[in-house]
Design an enzyme around this catalytic site. Structure first.
Site, PDB file in Angstrom:
ATOM      1  N   GLY A 157       0.812  -1.215   0.000  1.00 45.18           N
ATOM      2  CA  GLY A 157       0.000   0.000   0.000  1.00 45.18           C
ATOM      3  C   GLY A 157       0.844   1.264   0.000  1.00 45.18           C
ATOM      4  N   GLY A 158       0.616   2.085   1.013  1.00 44.76           N
ATOM      5  CA  GLY A 158       1.340   3.349   1.110  1.00 44.76           C
ATOM      6  C   GLY A 158       2.844   3.156   1.205  1.00 44.76           C
ATOM      7  N   GLY A 177      12.043  10.704 -35.405  1.00 49.57           N
ATOM      8  CA  GLY A 177      11.754  11.126 -34.035  1.00 49.57           C
ATOM      9  C   GLY A 177      12.940  10.922 -33.116  1.00 49.57           C
ATOM     10  N   ALA A 178      13.721   9.881 -33.387  1.00 50.40           N
ATOM     11  CA  ALA A 178      14.862   9.613 -32.503  1.00 50.40           C
ATOM     12  C   ALA A 178      15.866  10.757 -32.573  1.00 50.40           C
ATOM     13  CB  ALA A 178      15.525   8.299 -32.881  1.00 50.40           C
TER      14      ALA A 178
HETATM   15  C1  HXC Z   1      -1.660  -3.534  11.261  1.00 49.51           C
HETATM   16  C2  HXC Z   1      -0.326  -5.217  10.484  1.00 49.51           C
HETATM   17  C3  HXC Z   1      -0.550  -4.837   9.144  1.00 49.51           C
HETATM   18  C4  HXC Z   1      -1.391  -3.699   8.917  1.00 49.51           C
HETATM   19  C5  HXC Z   1       0.805  -6.488   9.118  1.00 49.51           C
HETATM   20  N1  HXC Z   1       0.518  -6.249  10.420  1.00 49.51           N
HETATM   21  N2  HXC Z   1       0.149  -5.647   8.330  1.00 49.51           N
HETATM   22  N3  HXC Z   1      -0.877  -4.564  11.519  1.00 49.51           N
HETATM   23  N4  HXC Z   1      -1.927  -3.091   9.999  1.00 49.51           N
HETATM   24  N5  HXC Z   1      -1.595  -3.233   7.701  1.00 49.51           N
HETATM   25  C6  HXC Z   1       1.051  -6.911  11.569  1.00 49.51           C
HETATM   26  C7  HXC Z   1       0.596  -8.365  11.733  1.00 49.51           C
HETATM   27  O1  HXC Z   1      -0.623  -8.409  12.436  1.00 49.51           O
HETATM   28  C8  HXC Z   1       1.745  -8.949  12.536  1.00 49.51           C
HETATM   29  O2  HXC Z   1       1.589  -8.571  13.900  1.00 49.51           O
HETATM   30  C9  HXC Z   1       2.953  -8.226  12.022  1.00 49.51           C
HETATM   31  O3  HXC Z   1       2.448  -7.019  11.417  1.00 49.51           O
HETATM   32  C10 HXC Z   1       3.706  -9.009  10.965  1.00 49.51           C
HETATM   33  O4  HXC Z   1       2.780  -9.405   9.958  1.00 49.51           O
HETATM   34  P1  HXC Z   1       2.782 -10.894   9.321  1.00 49.51           P
HETATM   35  O5  HXC Z   1       1.581 -11.003   8.480  1.00 49.51           O
HETATM   36  O6  HXC Z   1       2.979 -11.880  10.420  1.00 49.51           O
HETATM   37  O7  HXC Z   1       4.107 -10.843   8.460  1.00 49.51           O
HETATM   38  P2  HXC Z   1       4.364 -11.453   7.003  1.00 49.51           P
HETATM   39  O8  HXC Z   1       3.877 -12.857   6.931  1.00 49.51           O
HETATM   40  O9  HXC Z   1       5.823 -11.211   6.732  1.00 49.51           O
HETATM   41  O10 HXC Z   1       3.474 -10.607   6.007  1.00 49.51           O
HETATM   42  C11 HXC Z   1       3.695  -9.198   5.889  1.00 49.51           C
HETATM   43  C12 HXC Z   1       2.617  -8.570   4.987  1.00 49.51           C
HETATM   44  C13 HXC Z   1       1.188  -8.982   5.522  1.00 49.51           C
HETATM   45  C14 HXC Z   1       2.786  -9.062   3.556  1.00 49.51           C
HETATM   46  C15 HXC Z   1       2.858  -7.065   5.032  1.00 49.51           C
HETATM   47  O11 HXC Z   1       1.143  -8.776   6.932  1.00 49.51           O
HETATM   48  C16 HXC Z   1       0.106  -8.179   4.869  1.00 49.51           C
HETATM   49  O12 HXC Z   1      -0.333  -8.475   3.758  1.00 49.51           O
HETATM   50  N6  HXC Z   1      -0.395  -7.154   5.598  1.00 49.51           N
HETATM   51  C17 HXC Z   1      -1.491  -6.323   5.082  1.00 49.51           C
HETATM   52  C18 HXC Z   1      -0.997  -5.399   4.017  1.00 49.51           C
HETATM   53  C19 HXC Z   1      -2.043  -4.393   3.613  1.00 49.51           C
HETATM   54  O13 HXC Z   1      -3.016  -4.747   2.958  1.00 49.51           O
HETATM   55  N7  HXC Z   1      -1.844  -3.144   4.108  1.00 49.51           N
HETATM   56  C20 HXC Z   1      -2.792  -2.068   3.913  1.00 49.51           C
HETATM   57  C21 HXC Z   1      -2.403  -1.391   2.633  1.00 49.51           C
HETATM   58  S1  HXC Z   1      -3.450  -0.079   2.236  1.00 49.51           S
HETATM   59  P3  HXC Z   1       2.224  -9.404  15.093  1.00 49.51           P
HETATM   60  O14 HXC Z   1       1.581  -8.851  16.331  1.00 49.51           O
HETATM   61  O15 HXC Z   1       1.901 -10.850  14.848  1.00 49.51           O
HETATM   62  O16 HXC Z   1       3.691  -9.128  15.095  1.00 49.51           O
HETATM   63  C22 HXC Z   1      -2.521   1.288   2.448  1.00 49.51           C
HETATM   64  C23 HXC Z   1      -3.233   2.555   2.080  1.00 49.51           C
HETATM   65  C24 HXC Z   1      -2.296   3.585   1.552  1.00 49.51           C
HETATM   66  O17 HXC Z   1      -1.427   1.248   2.839  1.00 49.51           O
HETATM   67  C25 HXC Z   1      -2.897   4.484   0.545  1.00 49.51           C
HETATM   68  C26 HXC Z   1      -2.209   4.378  -0.791  1.00 49.51           C
HETATM   69  C27 HXC Z   1      -2.643   5.415  -1.760  1.00 49.51           C
END
Ligand code: HXC
Length: 517
Positions: A172-173, A407-408
């Site tokens: 995401g961000g 163009g190049a």
């Molecule tokens: C809160 C989160 C989190 C999130 C991960 N964690 N993503 N907590 N918000 N977005 C936490 C987990 O609960 C976990 O906590 C720890 O981080 C590690 O995550 P794991 O899943 O165990 O690690 P891993 O297997 O390595 O996977 C990492 C990951 C996955 C690929 C990043 O966690 C994931 O897909 N997370 C969601 C990503 C996502 O969709 N983010 C939102 C994007 S939208 P603990 O307590 O167990 O340590 C966005 C908007 C921006 O960003 C705007 C753009 C224009």
């Protein structure tokens, strides 16, 4: 013995807690993946002992989804300033052991603070990113936090260099902020970048893919063009961030640092006089041409695996930083397609905003013909390149080594786009079209009417070639400044850049241009 002041003991305790991050278990998990901790990364990035941390005691605010039952000092990011090669830089390093390094409102506050300080003090800004994106529990507060960062990424673009080093799964961000910065470095098998991860994709579209195939280094340095470089390890990635900065000024009102070179300015390379094959359809390797001309061993190619028909990179010539742009005739004959246009455009603009002169090496048969390219907007993408070269006010030197067709010729830093000095090698072919294509169009009826159309086409193409496929016709009209022996190229570029060092080319006042995107 005097007893320690309990308030100092408390401070030491708090400091120790801040260093713990998300705790021993999560740190062990991080280590088991072969990853450094966020603090180790900062230490590795900066000159030893120069890091000063800011706001280590910040914790997240608000109790959405019981967040307050688990607060961590620093809230998942380490921020501060230090030095690289004795120059000040500002840095943040996300801590994956705290909520997966995710961005909270307070994390955003910390990051924005160092971004603001960096700009106020004219210093580069480096992001060490290891984050799951917006912290889900905080909802819109984390989204707003990202907006604060993106706005600064955009407003500070071209003011101070911004570098992103991707050190984990960046969702995401955590992928969008880097996309607004000047350089993205990834680590093989460790960094992933995507807006939505494999789980979400599966739920929404039903597509099944793993993180590596979705957003690993091969994808972003070879297919999407999102990232500039992929390194084997975190250590190499951090070292690369330092090295990249050695070519850049600290801000847009400084000049890039000069590095003394042992490579003589007068060095002529005889091999260059033999590098272009006599057969105009045989390729040669432009990378070798570049390596032979710049200060030895200084060419740092960027995006080497994406749009390989175009070459971009930083180098030093006579000790001064330059941006190198060119074509690789050994890849798709150096044709300009959509990706090549985008690649060269962004680089030209980066050089221009940081006062880095641009040296362009041209060998291209033109824009890539084809329905897919036309329908995907090659006009719009090629227009970016015209725009970028035309608006760039840094010293611009162009060397036409062989083909500069249609163009190049025009887009590749041509003289009347504002290039300061244009040289052609004797092998240069400067014309609207190649000989066969031109003969087919100009003499269509004459060829059709001939008793032997193939022989007629060949004869007419030869006549066209004799007239246009050399640099002398272009030179006679002043379209190139001189025709030089290839071996003279290095001293000629050094002399030109020296003569252009005080170039003053103010642009007319405006809010900003409207580059086609
Ligand atoms: C809160 C989160 C989190 C999130 C991960 N964690 N993503 N907590 N918000 N977005 C936490 C987990 O609960 C976990 O906590 C720890 O981080 C590690 O995550 P794991 O899943 O165990 O690690 P891993 O297997 O390595 O996977 C990492 C990951 C996955 C690929 C990043 O966690 C994931 O897909 N997370 C969601 C990503 C996502 O969709 N983010 C939102 C994007 S939208 P603990 O307590 O167990 O340590 C966005 C908007 C921006 O960003 C705007 C753009 C224009």
């Amino acid at each position: 013995m005097i007893e320690e002041d309990p308030r100092i003991l408390e401070l030491r305790k708090m400091r120790a807690r801040a260093i713990e991050g998300g705790g021993a278990e999560r740190t062990a998990r991080q280590k088991a993946k072969g990853k450094m901790t966020s603090r180790e990364r900062v230490e590795k990035l900066l000159d030893p002992g120069t890091f000063n941390e800011l706001e280590p005691f910040i914790t997240h605010q608000g109790d959405e989804m019981h967040l307050l039952t688990e607060t961590y000092l620093g809230d998942g990011v380490i921020t501060g300033y230090g030095q690289i090669d004795g120059r000040t830089v500002y840095v943040y390093s996300q801590d994956f052991t705290i909520y997966g390094g995710t961005l909270s409102e307070m994390q955003s506050h910390k990051i924005c603070r160092v971004m603001d300080l960096a700009v106020r003090n004219g210093a580069p800004f480096i992001s060490l990113i290891d984050s799951g994106g917006a912290r889900i529990q905080e909802g819109v507060r984390s989204l707003g936090g990202y907006a604060e960062i993106f706005r600064r990424n955009a407003q500070y673009s071209g003011v101070v260099p911004q570098i992103s080093v991707m050190l984990g799964p960046c969702a995401g961000g955590a992928a969008y902020s880097p996309a607004l910065t000047d350089l993205i470095i990834m680590v093989e098998k460790q960094s992933f970048m995507f807006l939505t991860g494999p789980e979400v994709i599966k739920a929404v579209t039903g597509e099944v893919i793993d993180a590596e195939s979705l957003g690993g280094t091969d994808i972003h340095t070879g297919v999407s063009g999102v990232a500039h470089l992929a390194m084997h390890s975190e250590q190499e990635a951090l070292a690369m961030a330092r090295y990249f900065l050695s070519y850049l000024p600290s801000n847009n009102v400084e000049n890039p640092p000069y590095a003394k070179t042992a490579d003589p300015a007068t060095r002529m390379d005889e091999e260059l006089n033999h590098i272009i094959p006599l057969d105009p359809t045989s390729p040669y390797i432009m990378h070798q041409v570049i390596e032979r001309i710049v200060d030895q061993g200084t060419f740092l190619e960027l995006q080497p695996n994406w749009a390989r028909n175009a070459i971009i990179g930083l180098a030093r010539i006579g000790g001064h930083s330059v941006g190198i742009v060119g074509q690789e005739p050994a890849a798709m004959a150096g044709v300009i397609d959509i990706d090549a246009s985008d690649k060269m455009t962004r680089f030209v603009r980066m050089c221009d905003c940081f006062n880095i002169p641009i040296v362009t090496f041209v060998d291209s048969p033109g824009f890539l013909p084809g329905i897919a390219q036309e329908h995907s907007g090659i006009i719009r993408h090629g227009a970016k390149l015209l725009y970028a070269y035309s608006e760039a006010t840094v010293p611009k030197v162009c060397i036409i080594t062989r083909k500069a067709y249609g163009g190049a010729y025009v887009v590749m830093s041509s003289k009347y786009l504002g290039t300061d000095v244009t040289y052609a090698w004797p092998s240069a072919e400067i014309a609207v079209l190649g000989a066969e294509g031109a003969a087919n169009i100009l003499f269509k009826r004459q060829i059709e009417a001939a008793s032997d159309p193939a022989a007629e086409r060949k004869k007419l193409a030869e006549e066209y070639r004799a007239k246009f496929n050399n640099p002398y016709y272009a030179a006679s009209g002043g379209y190139v400044d001189d025709i030089i022996e290839p071996k003279e190229t290095r001293p000629k570029i050094i002399a030109a850049l020296s003569a252009l060092r005080d170039k003053f080319a103010p642009a007319p006042p405006r809010k900003h241009g409207n580059i086609p995107v």
